[in-house]
Structures are given as structure tokens and as C-alpha cells.
Design a protein around this motif. Structure first.
Motif, PDB file in Angstrom:
ATOM      1  N   ALA A   1      10.228   9.172  -9.711  1.00 22.70           N
ATOM      2  CA  ALA A   1       9.222  10.218  -9.866  1.00 22.70           C
ATOM      3  C   ALA A   1       9.782  11.367 -10.699  1.00 22.70           C
ATOM      4  O   ALA A   1       9.087  11.942 -11.544  1.00 22.70           O
ATOM      5  N   VAL A   2      11.036  11.694 -10.477  1.00 19.94           N
ATOM      6  CA  VAL A   2      11.683  12.723 -11.300  1.00 19.94           C
ATOM      7  C   VAL A   2      11.687  12.290 -12.766  1.00 19.94           C
ATOM      8  O   VAL A   2      11.410  13.081 -13.666  1.00 19.94           O
TER       9      VAL A   2
ATOM     10  N   VAL B   1       2.899   6.482  -5.244  1.00 16.56           N
ATOM     11  CA  VAL B   1       2.854   6.706  -6.689  1.00 16.56           C
ATOM     12  C   VAL B   1       1.696   7.617  -7.049  1.00 16.56           C
ATOM     13  O   VAL B   1       1.820   8.518  -7.875  1.00 16.56           O
ATOM     14  N   ARG B   2       0.549   7.412  -6.399  1.00 21.94           N
ATOM     15  CA  ARG B   2      -0.607   8.224  -6.725  1.00 21.94           C
ATOM     16  C   ARG B   2      -0.368   9.692  -6.353  1.00 21.94           C
ATOM     17  O   ARG B   2      -0.663  10.600  -7.126  1.00 21.94           O
ATOM     18  N   SER B   3       0.180   9.929  -5.166  1.00 19.16           N
ATOM     19  CA  SER B   3       0.367  11.318  -4.742  1.00 19.16           C
ATOM     20  C   SER B   3       1.492  11.974  -5.538  1.00 19.16           C
ATOM     21  O   SER B   3       1.429  13.162  -5.852  1.00 19.16           O
TER      22      SER B   3
ATOM     23  N   ASP C   1       6.263   2.433 -11.262  1.00 20.68           N
ATOM     24  CA  ASP C   1       5.573   1.746 -10.175  1.00 20.68           C
ATOM     25  C   ASP C   1       6.093   0.313 -10.021  1.00 20.68           C
ATOM     26  O   ASP C   1       6.481  -0.117  -8.932  1.00 20.68           O
ATOM     27  N   ILE C   2       6.126  -0.407 -11.113  1.00 20.82           N
ATOM     28  CA  ILE C   2       6.572  -1.799 -11.075  1.00 20.82           C
ATOM     29  C   ILE C   2       8.028  -1.893 -10.633  1.00 20.82           C
ATOM     30  O   ILE C   2       8.382  -2.701  -9.770  1.00 20.82           O
TER      31      ILE C   2
ATOM     32  N   ARG D   1       0.818  -1.213   0.000  1.00 23.58           N
ATOM     33  CA  ARG D   1       0.000   0.000   0.000  1.00 23.58           C
ATOM     34  C   ARG D   1       0.851   1.263   0.000  1.00 23.58           C
ATOM     35  O   ARG D   1       0.430   2.307  -0.490  1.00 23.58           O
ATOM     36  N   PHE D   2       2.032   1.165   0.599  1.00 24.60           N
ATOM     37  CA  PHE D   2       2.942   2.312   0.577  1.00 24.60           C
ATOM     38  C   PHE D   2       3.178   2.776  -0.861  1.00 24.60           C
ATOM     39  O   PHE D   2       3.128   3.969  -1.165  1.00 24.60           O
ATOM     40  N   PHE D   3       3.423   1.832  -1.744  1.00 26.80           N
ATOM     41  CA  PHE D   3       3.690   2.186  -3.140  1.00 26.80           C
ATOM     42  C   PHE D   3       2.426   2.694  -3.839  1.00 26.80           C
ATOM     43  O   PHE D   3       2.487   3.589  -4.677  1.00 26.80           O
TER      44      PHE D   3
END
Lengths: 202, 202
Positions: free
Chosen positions: B164-165, B93-95, B180-181, B87-89
Motif C-alpha cells: 500500500a505504501v 485493497v479497496r479501503s 492486489d495480485i 474477501r479479506f484482500f
DNA sequence: ACAGTTGTTGGACAAACGCGCAATAGTCCG
DNA sequence: CGGACTATTGCGCGTTTGTCCAACAACTGT
């Protein structure tokens, strides 16, 4: 002011801009700063560059590309794939130490400066290609195991970028030495090397 | 303009600033932008905040802290340590998808805005503490193996920041799904989970 | 030597920035 | 009702930004 050939003048402008963005970042560097650094008028800069975006992009391009070329030379001097990978971290950490604020500014300013965005993307991809090549050659030589070298190269590059951010923007939380060691350990796991392989270089 | 209580007004200013920095980044948000968004005069902003640095730092603080608290809640709903790590990921990733430019600006602007720098450092450290706790609890439960949980938490956090960058500043090179993966796979290796453990959630 | 081309100057320009302040309007308390 | 207090306005100040331009200087080819 003493006259130069157009080429010399253009190079001098780029050199002065490189010096300034290294000292105070990209976002804080202005046309007048460059003119003062050069000892010329500010109008001259726009005689050679259409916009500040173009100048910043080209100065960043030169600095980043020089770093990349120099790194490629140093890395190529490694005797085997493992030593070459170890040298990758040597040069990356050293160059990131000097110019991390430039990278941060390039990433952030990319949203507002089209030319800088194009340059930033290309440079980033070239670093990934370099790393990818190192991993693949290690696999072909049989000294590394890599189920997915493309994913590995992106992961290692991202990790190294992220750790550089930690040491620069959040200085004091993560030290440069810790970031160096951690990135090597992560890379060792990625390519199936025994722990310590990338750190035990003379 | 209609009068509010000081608390309401202060909150309204922060809310408007949050909206703006989410839309156009921190560096591009000005005092006048906030006033226009609020429908008030620009002088009012300085009646509640000593400087623009303070306002941006507080708005960033609220946004980042709200994200963090919401993430903690979602993560805490996971049945076991592995599901909580998965769930952390999800939440990260969503935020990151929404507010990556804000983070980039926060890191870059930190060099020039003291208040924002302090806030940025603290928020970063809180994310690391959250991740560290997830890893340690997994080790105590015996479902994860972690020779160095502190190093692991920094490595994973840096990796997701770096990826993310890649998706934000260099959009199109690395996609959100790939990032994500890849971050999940890297985390699985870090804590000794079989590949797929963090991705096979309903 | 002269005309044409181009490098270079120095400043004007409009726009935008953070910030401060005198004046106004709204609220609260005696 | 009236005085005290504060929120809020609207604008101006000083600075800084990128860009542009008319004038001047230097170099080139004939």
C-alpha cells in the motif's frame, strides 16, 4: 562565523540536517534547528537552498544513498548468491533500525513536499533494483528458483518495509528480531530456498 | 449557529474531522479547518476535545474502526475459509486505496502525538487478529496448512501495508492491481493454497 | 589600496498554529 | 417570568513556521 568554501559550507548544512532528521525525524526539523546545529544564522541556509523542501530532500537523499551504497559494498562481499541475499537482510534491518522514523516521515511528507517525493521514489526504486539483481543472479547460478523475480523483489521489499513499520510505529507489538526472522523466511519461500538458508550465517 | 445536543455536536465534529483527514491527511488538518468545515467557531472544538491530538486520534479511530467492522461483515459472508480470505484482500485493497495517506500520516505522526499513537497501535493489532482468525479457521477446516499462523498473519499484514505504501507514496511505480495480485499470491504461499485460489472469485 | 563580488548576519515579516477566555446567546427548570 | 447553566462565539495570546532583505564582513582581482 568562520568562513568556509561554498562547497564545504553546503556540505556542512547537509550534514547538520542529516544529523537532525535522524534524531527527530523529517517533519519536526526546521530551518532554525539546522542553523542552531550549525552555529550559524538561519538566513544562511536559504543562501544555499531555495526552500526547506529542497534541503530536506537533499539531506534525505544523502543519508539514504549512503546507506544504499554501504549496503551494496557489504552485500557484494558475500561469497555466493545465497550469502549475498542473507547480507541484504543484515544491512537492511540494521539501517531500518536507526532511521525508520525518517522513512515514515519521508513517505508521509512526500504528499506535501514535491522535492522530497521525487527523492523518496527514486531511493525506493534503487533498493528494489538491488534486490531484483540479487534474485536474478541467484537464479542464473541455479541456486534459486524464481518464476517471477520482479514480483518477488517487490514483495520482499514491501514485506520488509511493512515489518519495519510494525517495529517502529507500533513498537513492542512486533520485535526487531521477529521481523528479521520473518522477513528471511518469507524471502526463502519466494526464491525456493530451504528454510534456514538465510539465517545460518556465522 | 444552530444548537445541537452535546452528543450530536460531538459527533458532527468527529464527522467533519474524518472528512478532512480523508481529503488532506492527518498532518495537514488543523483546528481551524475543522471549524470551517463545520461552519462553527474554532473555540467550539476545544470545548469538546482537550487537544487536537485527542480529536485526530478519535477521528482516526472512528474511520479505521468503521472500515474494520465493515470488512468483518463482508468477510463473514464468505462461504468457506478460502473465500473469506479472498474477501479479506478485496476489502483491504479497496479501503487502502481511499485512505492510504491517512495511514501514512498516522504512522509518522504517532511519534509526536501520544493519543494517535495509542489508537494506531490498537487498530493495527485488530487487523492482525482478524487475519490470524481467518488463517486458523482455515487450518482447522483442513483446507490450509499453517506451520506458524501467528507469523503468517504478521507477514501478510506487513506485506499488504508495504505494498500500500508503494502504491500511495510512490504512485506509478507499483499499480494497485499489481499490489492486489502480489499480495494474494504471497498469501496463497503462506497458507499452502494452490496459486489462483484467492483470485478466482466471481 | 580600492572597487566589486559574495558569504554571512540578525532580524523583520506575514501567515499559520494550538489554545484560552470574556462575552453572548440559547435552553431548561422552578 | 427569571435565574442558573451551558453551548457557542469571536478574538486575542504566545509561539513557531518559511522566507526575505538590508546591512555588514570577508575575500578577489586589478
Amino acid at each position: 562565523m568562520a568562513r568556509m568554501t561554498p562547497d564545504q559550507r553546503r556540505e556542512a548544512i547537509i550534514a547538520a540536517t542529516r544529523e537532525l532528521i535522524g534524531r527527530q525525524g523529517i517533519a519536526a526539523t526546521t530551518v532554525r534547528d539546522v542553523a542552531t546545529e550549525l552555529g550559524t544564522s538561519s538566513g544562511l541556509i536559504h543562501h544555499y537552498f531555495d526552500s526547506m523542501d529542497d534541503l530536506l530532500a537533499e539531506a534525505f537523499d544523502r543519508a539514504a544513498t549512503d546507506d544504499l551504497r554501504a549496503s551494496q559494498t557489504v552485500i557484494a562481499g558475500g561469497a555466493d548468491p545465497v550469502q549475498r541475499l542473507a547480507r541484504f537482510f543484515d544491512v537492511f534491518v540494521r539501517s531500518a533500525d536507526d532511521s525508520m522514523q525518517v522513512w515514515l516521515d519521508a513517505w508521509a511528507e512526500a504528499a506535501r513536499r514535491p522535492a522530497l517525493q521525487r527523492t523518496s521514489r527514486r531511493v525506493n526504486q534503487e533498493w528494489q533494483v538491488l534486490l531484483y539483481g540479487l534474485i536474478v543472479s541467484g537464479c542464473e547460478a541455479g541456486v534459486m528458483t524464481c518464476p517471477d523475480p520482479l514480483a518477488s523483489s517487490w514483495r520482499i521489499l514491501s514485506l520488509v518495509d511493512g515489518l519495519a513499520v510494525q517495529t517502529a510505529a507500533h513498537s513492542g507489538i512486533v520485535t526487531r528480531n521477529q521481523a528479521d526472522i520473518w522477513s528471511r523466511q518469507s524471502a526463502e519461500v519466494e526464491v525456493g530456498l530451504p528454510l534456514g538458508s538465510l539465517t545460518s550465517h556465522a
